[in-house]
Design an enzyme around this catalytic site. Structure first.
Site, PDB file in Angstrom:
ATOM      1  CB  CYS A 190       1.940   0.857  -8.647  1.00 44.41           C
ATOM      2  SG  CYS A 190       3.096   1.872  -7.704  1.00 44.41           S
ATOM      3  CG  HIS A 233      -0.063  -1.653  -5.041  1.00 40.43           C
ATOM      4  ND1 HIS A 233       0.736  -2.336  -5.937  1.00 40.43           N
ATOM      5  CD2 HIS A 233       0.602  -0.511  -4.765  1.00 40.43           C
ATOM      6  CE1 HIS A 233       1.837  -1.636  -6.178  1.00 40.43           C
ATOM      7  NE2 HIS A 233       1.778  -0.511  -5.484  1.00 40.43           N
ATOM      8  CD  GLU A 250      -1.017  -5.417  -6.577  1.00 42.24           C
ATOM      9  OE1 GLU A 250      -1.916  -4.746  -7.129  1.00 42.24           O
ATOM     10  OE2 GLU A 250       0.053  -4.907  -6.170  1.00 42.24           O
TER      11      GLU A 250
END
Lengths: 274, 993
Positions: free
Chosen positions: A106, A233, A235
């Protein structure tokens, strides 16, 4: 003890996702994962060269006030490291030359693109693309399907066909400097992730493609495959319960799809860098 | 000298911002333009070389792939009207600040005091435009005259070689710091004039109390010792006004109230706050004994409850109504980053975990003429939503929960509730994490942003109604990045034990933060001239009460000062030693070595006279309307789904990052297409534990029109109902109340003050009764008491509104339940009884009626139901669960079905109900404590035996066909509609917002 995979996650000035990024890398099996405030690097107390895997996490560096990650890129390019006569960018170039891994997510991806680390055609660290305002002019949080390129040199996506992750950005539309740059990106299989329909066909249709990105590009790697950035994302999906429909899809595995990217990175480091 | 750098898009690059502006001008103002393009302008006022400016322009200020730059020449061409909008001098310019920092990295030198970068945006408008229309666009959409200024240039006037002239909005002040003496030995009328003209918001009694204090010979004797005369200084009067403000002192909640219930019974209430709020928590904590979850209640910036053996939870919800009325974007942004500082500054400091937000607006489609100074509700909607978006997203705190409540009375003042929860170590350096105490001798240190005139009189201004003289300086713009840097620094300082106490600078600024922290030691001595300023020209009193944002105040032990200041410097955070905490008994400020404020601590903190209020309840004779049951129940249900208070808020929810930090395991949007309305979110704060946090809220101002007692009861029940629906443990939950009222003090301007005060009393009685009945301690809260608009003859008062928020725990997030139906064949059960309670319902409101039968809460039955539901969830028996609220059973059935992507067949004859109730009431009554669950057939027996002897109705089942079919009391099909049609009705009203 020397056979440890060591990862660093840089924090500070508006980085927001450092903690969950570190958690993902630990889950993927890295032995050392340090969250390091940028001031520690600039003070020379922590050295990039002690690590194998550099993570530029999501957030709003300097509020994205001059355009996403612009002020952050300026800092990394120009800030001196105390007591060394070096700039942080010198250390970064050495890190790349040493064949190590960098992943930007990002805001970290925006940072890499604006510093010229991606797509870095022919290894030239010059900005040749950008990430700018979504076509609808708004920030959006939504989950997207992503088709991976099986022919990409990217070490992070090896063995993967498609993944499902959230995007959370207002400036995620990839624009290349020229048609030639876009052609080269595609020809060299650097557009490793593309916004797709649920059956993994790349698409320009909103909202499956949330921002109108050129060629539906959601993630890029460089020609070595070791530098990698993406708007979604990974994660944010390392556990089953992070999936938006875990209460209704009973066959979801315990591990989230985002974790796979980190596992590939750790595997690569163990096999190639230790 | 000043340089002007313009940055525009290259030819052929899409201007998404310009397109959005064009679209919104059409939607907001009904003005259709052919095109809008935008140019960013940086005015650099610094001694730099042309090469350095060139490097900045082509470096950090622009993107070489899509943008072009011009220095001291214009980029604008091909437009009909040009509007350039920049900030007024002194208004926070976040982009300008970042641009200045970028210059420092680039040039290797710091900008000096008088240098700066200022930003503006140029809008190039194309279309049929004259100056009047353009002015309407500028003032009605592009800029806000309170904080911005603009220049309009037509294409024929435009100088294509020079462009817009350079202008530097620097604060130029030649004012010398000066302390005024104010003579209070004057007549009452003059006392009131001093209060009014100075925006002190003190009433006559309070002014007289100060007058008596100043006239006391003992006071003069003490003052003489520090070189002060008998007259109070402006610094002292401002300090008193701030500390005694309604905003800070909650005088109405502390008032002595004579309450008459309208039936011949009267009683005296000595402080609503102590009697009902603190009283409820005390009663509950005593009853809970060693199961008490409260750790710190009411005394700190936020409430603290236990989470597990290592962590505690911190929670606070605030309002930022008055600033949001004037500048929706800045007001709301400041609201969210401001409430972030509350949990952060609680105890020894806590890491922020999530935000919640609830807005009350008039309809964005409001079509009546607006009285002066009010912004159109649509503009308030957009500005508030965007302000909270920027504040929350940029701070890296997920916004996990919220609501938007619509009522046209909120045109007078919008309500903007922002909440933040945080995680605190249960123990820190061998002490409880929630305990802090400054010691005499500790240094007073201010960290973070600098002080300017922004936010002056915020505390006193929000203690008044919105009127002609409402000060523009009360508006602030938050800066999430400066705050984020400060938080990163302070968490490290906390873990290294570098300070003894911490609190935030919110309302009242240093006066409030230092004044309150000094209650630990009994005094302080602060040097106002040492405070870092944004620009020169501030008066000592302004420095003391400025509410400039992003600042925390700390008590740092002298031996830790060097380490504290060093760490701040390394992390690019400003930290300044302003003086010392003492045990002198005095609130003592100096400027340039001279005493400018010297007030006894007990006078400033305890001296405010108790307000005396009268409250009289009256029966307003509400009646149930006589309406025939609608012939077409299908259409009625569709119309209800499209009501503003019921329809989807997805377009707003998606603008908030609700999953940063990776902990949001139940998200605000759920179901097969990730677009169903979740009842409450669930958070997993520790990735190595399955323990979770649930938060939820209830808010139902419409019910206040009948009886605030039941409004309050319903808000509590709604909060808890949403909380248990997803799996929150009803025995490990705390509440937090936010009262937003209209002025309840009887006066010429408020002739119905006694009734409004009685409404307040009744709401508080319910708060006590139901918190005790549900065993839910209150841990914190806030009140905002003057939510009225009054200019000329126009008065708009908001409906009395309480937001009841809850936070609590679930042992295992894997038992979390969402509202969407899961699979065909599952059984659909309704928990609870349905009564004819359509009073103030969405259904009646749609038909233009109020009614009388406001819903009432039966807490004992509800608590038993919620506990049993918790057990069923733990045993894995619940496939889906959804609360019934606005629109009742009909709406809940529709939402469950379309969120899950299956149909439902339900039979109203099976509903446990009041005798004689009609079908429309069965479908749309808002009877409380009801939930709709689905259960797998295999679990039917286990489920039914758990709920044995409780009011549970098996209504029907989930169907493969995608149709909602509801059978009426005579066996006829009342509602039959595809879930796609229902969903479209529900999604379309605010889809494009």
């Amino acid at each position: 003890m020397s056979k440890q995979v060591k990862a660093i996650v840089i924090a500070g000035n508006g980085t927001n996702c450092e903690r969950e990024t570190a958690h993902a890398i630990r889950l993927a099996g890295a032995e050392v994962v340090d969250i390091v405030h940028i001031s520690e690097l600039l003070a020379g107390r922590v050295l990039l060269s002690d690590y194998h895997f550099l993570n530029l996490a999501g957030g709003f560096l300097d509020g994205d006030d001059l355009g996403s990650a612009k002020a952050g890129a300026n800092r990394l390019l120009h800030a001196p490291v105390a007591g060394s006569g070096d700039h942080l960018s010198d250390h970064l170039r050495q890190f790349i030359a040493d064949g190590k891994l960098i992943m930007g997510v990002c805001n970290g991806f925006q940072l890499m693109v604006k510093m010229g680390l991606l797509p870095a055609l022919d290894g030239e660290l010059r900005q040749s693309a950008t990430l700018t305002f979504n076509d609808n002019g708004r920030f959006e949080d939504r989950w997207v399907y992503l088709k991976t390129d099986p022919n990409s040199p990217c070490v992070f996506t090896r063995g993967l066909d498609g993944i499902y992750l959230p995007v959370r950005h207002g400036e995620g539309k990839l624009v290349a400097e020229s048609d030639q740059v876009l052609k080269d990106i595609e020809a060299k299989n650097l557009s490793v992730l593309k916004y797709s329909t649920a059956d993994f066909a790349p698409t320009m249709e909103y909202p499956a493609n949330p921002n109108g990105s050129a060629a539906a590009i959601a993630g890029l790697c460089d020609e070595s495959g070791r530098l990698f950035g993406l708007m979604p994302h990974p994660e944010a999906y390392v556990h089953r319960t992070q999936h938006p429909r875990w209460t209704r899809e009973e066959d979801l595995p315990e591990e989230g799809m985002g974790l796979w990217l980190y596992q590939n990175a750790v595997k690569f480091i163990r096999e190639e860098l230790l | 000298m000043a340089w002007r750098i313009e940055v525009g898009l290259k030819k052929g690059v899409r201007d998404a911002r310009g397109e959005r502006v064009r679209r919104e001008i059409a939607e907001h103002l009904g003005i259709h333009l052919e095109g809008v393009r935008t140019i960013d302008v940086y005015t650099v006022d610094a001694e730099l070389t042309a090469e350095q400016i060139e490097a900045a322009a082509s470096g950090p200020f622009s993107d070489p792939v899509i943008q072009q730059v011009a220095i001291d020449r214009p980029l604008a061409s091909d437009f009909d009207m040009l509007v350039e909008v920049g900030y007024r001098p002194g208004v926070t310019d976040n982009v300008g600040r970042t641009a200045g920092e970028a210059l420092q990295y680039l040039t290797g030198r710091e900008l000096v005091a008088d240098e700066g970068v200022y930003t503006s945006v140029q809008y190039l408008l194309k279309g049929q435009l004259d100056r009047t229309v353009t002015e309407r666009i500028a003032s009605g959409f592009l800029g806000n005259g309170l904080i911005q200024r603009w220049e309009i240039i037509s294409s024929s006037e435009f100088d294509h070689s020079k462009g817009v002239p350079v202008s530097v909005p620097k604060v130029v002040s030649t004012a010398e710091p000066k302390v005024q003496q104010i003579d209070l030995a004057v007549a009452d009328e003059e006392l009131l004039r001093i209060s009014r003209d100075g925006v002190l918001a003190l009433n006559l009694e309070e002014m007289q109390e100060i007058q008596r204090f100043a006239a006391d010979p003992a006071t003069s004797a003490e003052r003489a010792k520090v070189g002060l005369g008998a007259s109070l200084t402006d610094v002292e009067l401002e300090a008193l006004a701030q500390t005694w403000s309604e905003h800070c002192k909650h005088k109405i909640f502390a008032a002595n109230i004579e309450y008459d219930d309208g039936q011949g019974n009267s009683e005296t209430i000595d402080s609503l706050f102590k009697t009902y709020i603190v009283g409820a928590t005390r009663t509950i904590r005593e009853a809970m004994g060693d199961k008490d979850i409260c750790l710190s209640v009411f005394k700190d910036n936020a409430g603290v409850i236990r989470f597990n053996n290592e962590w505690s939870l911190v929670f606070k919800v605030e309002t930022h109504n008055s600033p949001s009325a004037l500048d929706p974007y800045g007001g709301a942004l400041t609201g969210i980053v401001g409430v972030n500082r509350d949990p952060f500054g609680t105890g020894m400091g806590a890491r922020l975990m999530f935000n919640t937000d609830v807005f009350c607006f008039a309809s964005p489609f409001y079509a009546h003429p607006l009285p002066p100074r009010l912004l159109h509700p649509r503009r308030i909607f957009e500005g508030v939503v965007e302000g909270v978006e920027h504040g929350g997203n940029k701070s890296g705190v997920p916004t996990v929960n919220g609501s938007i409540v619509f009522d046209d009375r909120f045109a007078g003042k919008p309500l903007v509730y922002c909440g933040t929860a945080a995680l605190m170590p249960l123990e820190l350096h061998g002490q409880p994490g929630h305990v802090k105490k400054a010691l005499a001798g500790d240094r007073i240190v201010m960290t973070g942003g600098r002080i300017g005139k922004d936010g002056i009189h915020g505390a006193t201004f929000s203690s008044e109604e919105l009127h002609e003289g409402s000060p523009v300086t009360a508006v602030q713009i938050g800066d999430p990045i400066t705050q984020r840097r400060m938080f990163d620094f302070l968490l490290i300082a906390r873990d290294r034990g570098l300070y003894r106490s911490i609190t935030d600078n919110g309302a009242g600024g240093l006066s409030s933060s230092v004044g309150e922290m000094a209650e630990d030691t009994g005094g302080f001595e602060m040097h106002l001239d040492r405070a870092p300023l944004k620009y020169t020209g501030l008066q000592p009193w302004e420095i003391l009460i400025s509410e400039a944002q992003e600042r925390m105040t700390l008590a740092v032990p002298p031996e830790k000062m060097a380490e504290f200041i060093d760490l701040a410097k390394q992390m690019d955070v400003e930290a300044t030693d302003l003086g010392e905490f003492t045990d002198s008994g005095y609130y003592h400020c100096l400027y340039a070595g001279k005493t400018v404020c010297y007030l006894p601590m007990d006078f400033i903190h305890e001296g405010v006279p108790q307000l005396q209020l009268k409250a009289r309840w009256e029966d307003r004779g509400h009646k149930e309307p006589e309406v025939a049951q609608p012939l077409d129940m299908n259409a009625t249900l569709h119309n209800l789904l499209a009501r503003l208070n019921i329809c989807s808020k997805e377009s707003v929810v998606r603008r908030y990052d609700h999953e940063v930090q990776g902990a949001t395991v139940l998200k605000p949007l759920v179901g097969v297409e990730n677009d169903g309305p979740a009842d409450a979110p669930m958070i997993r704060p520790l990735p190595d534990s399955f323990e979770g946090i649930v938060t939820a809220h209830g808010i139902c101002p419409r019910y206040s029109d009948i009886d605030t007692y039941h409004m309050m009861a319903c808000a509590i029940d709604e909060g808890l109902r949403n909380y248990v629906a997803v799996g929150g443990n009803i025995d490990h939950v705390a509440g937090l109340d936010n009262f937003c009222w209209c002025d309840p003090v009887q006066s010429d301007r408020t002739p119905d003050g006694e009734y409004k005060a009685a409404q307040l009393v009744r709401a508080n009685k319910a708060l006590y009764d139901y918190c005790v009945a549900f065993n839910v301690p209150l841990v914190s809260g806030k009140d905002s008491m003057k939510n009225d608009y009054q200019i000329g003859d126009t008065k708009i008062s908001i409906p009395p509104t309480v937001l009841f928020s809850v936070i609590g725990k679930t042992e295992d997030i894997r038992k979390g339940v969402t509202m969407d139906v899961k699979r065909p064949g599952d059984l659909v059960y309704l928990l609870g009884t349905t009564l004819d309670e359509l009073g103030a319902s969405e259904y009646y409101d749609m038909l233009g009626h109020l009614g009388a039968n406001v819903p009432k809460v039966d807490a004992a039955t509800a608590l038993q139901r919620y506990r049993t539901l918790n057990r069923a969830q733990q045993e894995g028996l619940i496939a889906s669960c959804h609360d019934l609220s606005d629109g009742g059973l009909g709406v809940a059935l529709a939402e469950k079905a379309f969120a899950g992507g299956f149909g439902i067949r339900a039979d109203l004859r099976k509903v446990k109900r009041e005798e004689g109730i009609r079908e429309d009431a069965l479908l749309f009554s808002e009877s409380q404590s009801r939930l709709l669950v689905t259960v797998r057939p295999a679990n039917q027996q286990a489920f039914e035996s758990l709920f044995n002897n409780q009011d549970v109705s098996l209504l029907g089942e989930v169907t493969e066909d995608q149709e909602l079919r509801i059978v009426g009391l005579k066996g006829e099909v009342l509602v039959r509609s595809t879930i796609d049609d229902l969903k479209e009705a529900w999604q379309s009203p605010l889809r494009e917002m």
